[in-house]
Design a protein around this motif. Sequence first.
Motif, PDB file in Angstrom:
ATOM      1  N   VAL A 166       0.836  -1.203   0.000  1.00 36.35           N
ATOM      2  CA  VAL A 166       0.000   0.000   0.000  1.00 36.35           C
ATOM      3  C   VAL A 166       0.874   1.257   0.000  1.00 36.35           C
ATOM      4  O   VAL A 166       0.637   2.209  -0.758  1.00 36.35           O
ATOM      5  CB  VAL A 166      -0.942   0.004   1.220  1.00 36.35           C
ATOM      6  N   ALA A 167       1.912   1.265   0.844  1.00 35.59           N
ATOM      7  CA  ALA A 167       2.797   2.428   0.935  1.00 35.59           C
ATOM      8  C   ALA A 167       3.494   2.704  -0.392  1.00 35.59           C
ATOM      9  O   ALA A 167       3.576   3.855  -0.845  1.00 35.59           O
ATOM     10  CB  ALA A 167       3.818   2.215   2.049  1.00 35.59           C
ATOM     11  N   MET A 168       4.009   1.646  -1.043  1.00 35.46           N
ATOM     12  CA  MET A 168       4.710   1.827  -2.312  1.00 35.46           C
ATOM     13  C   MET A 168       3.755   2.276  -3.417  1.00 35.46           C
ATOM     14  O   MET A 168       4.123   3.089  -4.275  1.00 35.46           O
ATOM     15  CB  MET A 168       5.404   0.527  -2.726  1.00 35.46           C
ATOM     16  N   ALA A 169       2.533   1.752  -3.415  1.00 29.84           N
ATOM     17  CA  ALA A 169       1.551   2.137  -4.432  1.00 29.84           C
ATOM     18  C   ALA A 169       1.243   3.630  -4.361  1.00 29.84           C
ATOM     19  O   ALA A 169       1.009   4.284  -5.389  1.00 29.84           O
ATOM     20  CB  ALA A 169       0.268   1.323  -4.258  1.00 29.84           C
ATOM     21  N   ILE A 170       1.272   4.174  -3.157  1.00 25.36           N
ATOM     22  CA  ILE A 170       1.033   5.612  -2.984  1.00 25.36           C
ATOM     23  C   ILE A 170       2.304   6.407  -3.315  1.00 25.36           C
ATOM     24  O   ILE A 170       2.275   7.389  -4.051  1.00 25.36           O
ATOM     25  CB  ILE A 170       0.573   5.915  -1.548  1.00 25.36           C
ATOM     26  N   GLY A 171       3.429   5.969  -2.780  1.00 21.20           N
ATOM     27  CA  GLY A 171       4.660   6.727  -2.903  1.00 21.20           C
ATOM     28  C   GLY A 171       5.191   6.863  -4.309  1.00 21.20           C
ATOM     29  O   GLY A 171       5.746   7.912  -4.679  1.00 21.20           O
ATOM     30  N   VAL A 172       5.041   5.835  -5.166  1.00 22.94           N
ATOM     31  CA  VAL A 172       5.622   5.864  -6.507  1.00 22.94           C
ATOM     32  C   VAL A 172       5.017   6.968  -7.367  1.00 22.94           C
ATOM     33  O   VAL A 172       5.636   7.421  -8.328  1.00 22.94           O
ATOM     34  CB  VAL A 172       5.455   4.486  -7.192  1.00 22.94           C
ATOM     35  N   ASN A 173       3.849   7.440  -7.008  1.00 25.80           N
ATOM     36  CA  ASN A 173       3.220   8.525  -7.770  1.00 25.80           C
ATOM     37  C   ASN A 173       3.942   9.856  -7.595  1.00 25.80           C
ATOM     38  O   ASN A 173       3.671  10.812  -8.331  1.00 25.80           O
ATOM     39  CB  ASN A 173       1.754   8.682  -7.338  1.00 25.80           C
ATOM     40  N   TYR A 174       4.845   9.931  -6.637  1.00 30.32           N
ATOM     41  CA  TYR A 174       5.547  11.176  -6.341  1.00 30.32           C
ATOM     42  C   TYR A 174       7.055  11.057  -6.558  1.00 30.32           C
ATOM     43  O   TYR A 174       7.847  11.790  -5.966  1.00 30.32           O
ATOM     44  CB  TYR A 174       5.252  11.611  -4.902  1.00 30.32           C
ATOM     45  N   GLY A 175       7.478  10.124  -7.411  1.00 28.35           N
ATOM     46  CA  GLY A 175       8.881   9.996  -7.754  1.00 28.35           C
ATOM     47  C   GLY A 175       9.693   9.314  -6.662  1.00 28.35           C
ATOM     48  O   GLY A 175       9.151   8.719  -5.733  1.00 28.35           O
ATOM     49  N   ILE A 176      11.030   9.433  -6.783  1.00 21.45           N
ATOM     50  CA  ILE A 176      11.884   8.716  -5.828  1.00 21.45           C
ATOM     51  C   ILE A 176      11.765   9.295  -4.414  1.00 21.45           C
ATOM     52  O   ILE A 176      11.914   8.560  -3.436  1.00 21.45           O
ATOM     53  CB  ILE A 176      13.362   8.681  -6.277  1.00 21.45           C
ATOM     54  N   LEU A 177      11.468  10.582  -4.294  1.00 25.72           N
ATOM     55  CA  LEU A 177      11.267  11.143  -2.955  1.00 25.72           C
ATOM     56  C   LEU A 177       9.978  10.601  -2.334  1.00 25.72           C
ATOM     57  O   LEU A 177       9.910  10.371  -1.123  1.00 25.72           O
ATOM     58  CB  LEU A 177      11.221  12.670  -3.012  1.00 25.72           C
ATOM     59  N   GLY A 178       8.976  10.397  -3.170  1.00 22.61           N
ATOM     60  CA  GLY A 178       7.737   9.807  -2.678  1.00 22.61           C
ATOM     61  C   GLY A 178       7.937   8.376  -2.213  1.00 22.61           C
ATOM     62  O   GLY A 178       7.411   7.967  -1.173  1.00 22.61           O
ATOM     63  N   VAL A 179       8.738   7.612  -2.954  1.00 24.10           N
ATOM     64  CA  VAL A 179       9.042   6.235  -2.566  1.00 24.10           C
ATOM     65  C   VAL A 179       9.820   6.222  -1.252  1.00 24.10           C
ATOM     66  O   VAL A 179       9.540   5.427  -0.346  1.00 24.10           O
ATOM     67  CB  VAL A 179       9.838   5.515  -3.666  1.00 24.10           C
ATOM     68  N   ALA A 180      10.810   7.122  -1.129  1.00 23.53           N
ATOM     69  CA  ALA A 180      11.600   7.180   0.099  1.00 23.53           C
ATOM     70  C   ALA A 180      10.738   7.550   1.305  1.00 23.53           C
ATOM     71  O   ALA A 180      10.886   6.976   2.395  1.00 23.53           O
ATOM     72  CB  ALA A 180      12.740   8.192  -0.066  1.00 23.53           C
ATOM     73  N   THR A 181       9.818   8.496   1.121  1.00 27.78           N
ATOM     74  CA  THR A 181       8.930   8.908   2.217  1.00 27.78           C
ATOM     75  C   THR A 181       7.986   7.776   2.613  1.00 27.78           C
ATOM     76  O   THR A 181       7.746   7.530   3.797  1.00 27.78           O
ATOM     77  CB  THR A 181       8.121  10.143   1.798  1.00 27.78           C
ATOM     78  N   ALA A 182       7.451   7.084   1.613  1.00 27.84           N
ATOM     79  CA  ALA A 182       6.572   5.948   1.892  1.00 27.84           C
ATOM     80  C   ALA A 182       7.320   4.847   2.634  1.00 27.84           C
ATOM     81  O   ALA A 182       6.795   4.213   3.548  1.00 27.84           O
ATOM     82  CB  ALA A 182       5.985   5.406   0.589  1.00 27.84           C
TER      83      ALA A 182
END
Length: 487
Positions: free
Chosen positions: A372-388
């Motif tokens: 769930v976290a990765m599915a949300i974070g990938v929409n915001y680039g690598i910073l989104g993935v790192a935050t997720a």
Amino acid sequence: MSNPSDGQGQVIVRGISWSFLSRMTTQLFQVFIAVITARLLSPEEFGLVGMILIFSGFAQVLADMGISASLVHRQNLTNSDISTGFWLQIMVGGAISLLFWSLAPAIARFYALPELEPLTKIISLTFMFLALGQTQAALGQREYRFDQIGIASVIATIASGIGCVSMAYFGWGVYSLAWQPVISAATFTVAIWVISPWRPSFAFEKSALGFMFRYGGYLSGHTILNYWLRNGDNLVIGKALGAVDLGLYGRAYTLMYLPLNMIGLIVGQVMFPVLSRLQDDIDSFRETYTYALRAIAFILFPLMGAVFVLSEQIIVLMFGEAWVGAAPVLRILSLVGLMQSIVFPVGWIFTALGKTKEQFQLSIFLAVVFVVAMAIGVNYGILGVATAYAAWAAISAVANLKIAMGYIELSLRKTLLLLLPSLAESGIVILLSEMLRQYLLSKLPTLELTMIVLSFGLAAYVVLCLLTRNKILFDLLKYRRAAATKG
């Protein structure tokens, strides 16, 4: 909490000393190699191999199947048991190498990059080489012969690093990165065979197989899930964002993981066999475990704080301006490292007490949260993935501590209180160091700024620990004085 007994303490200190020496040597050499190759190769080339290493790391987990851990954990171990584990690892390692070779075209199609197929076939050789030396390494850990493991690791690191840099220098490009893990695995196996006195016999015991599958099955299930929980972010980035972003993210993750790998794995390598011996004495187990946990927090909390404060300076100094895009990712991931520094020791409780089934069940829950976290974070680039990833790490920390501490009759609240001194001291130093960095940012070159901020942070941390009479620091000083007196 009292300290571990003198006997256990001596075993732990001696084992950690050997492990620390070898780990420090290998990590420093790996950093040196990374700095050189980052200037010889591009982020895209690192990203291409990083795409394969995601799958090869998973294959390596499959190749072990918890066999090594079962050899360390079992109380009454015969030579037939050990030989059974050895031949089982050979069979599994060979099968995984063949499977990985055959899947090379599929991996290339998954990323839509045909150049990945020959790279994948090269890396597939790693698993057979590793299988040949895993039993000797497990016996070295079980018998506290960390000097043997350390020497073999140093030899493998130096050989593979020199090979990688030489190939990169002479124009092998991305293939130099693909051959590095193969050379490392082959060299480690040769070295551990030369150093270790144990040799296999032609024995294959069904009873030993039963124990290995019972103990190792759930452990393997957890390890597999945990692997994807630690590497799923790389898979998402490689597939959705491409090789360049994966190269940047991979360098940031490697730097974040460096202190964990250097300190955490050193202590864990020693603590697992020590705690396995204490599995029937919960009081001693708890005292030994909590003392080790506090020692880890004392070291890793400020180290992760340094990574947080100096993320941009570290990236530029080590890899050059071309990699500066990894700096904001590294700052976020340093928070992940801080949380993981108190989570990875939890694994000692599960494995040493034989709670591998419960550990596997927890991993299933955390895997769902991770997706769930990765599915949300990938929409915001690598910073989104790192935050997720950081948000997931926080959830994982609470869940792991809550469950595992119950097995040693310690509440989550008391556990956090044990870590509070190091957290508070590190937090104050991080704040002061960041203020100093901001003040000096436009006044000094990168290297001078980094050295001043690091020196200030170290001095401030030591002073704070002395003022608050941090028990771990005073124990280290006491051990040092005792060793000096004895010497």
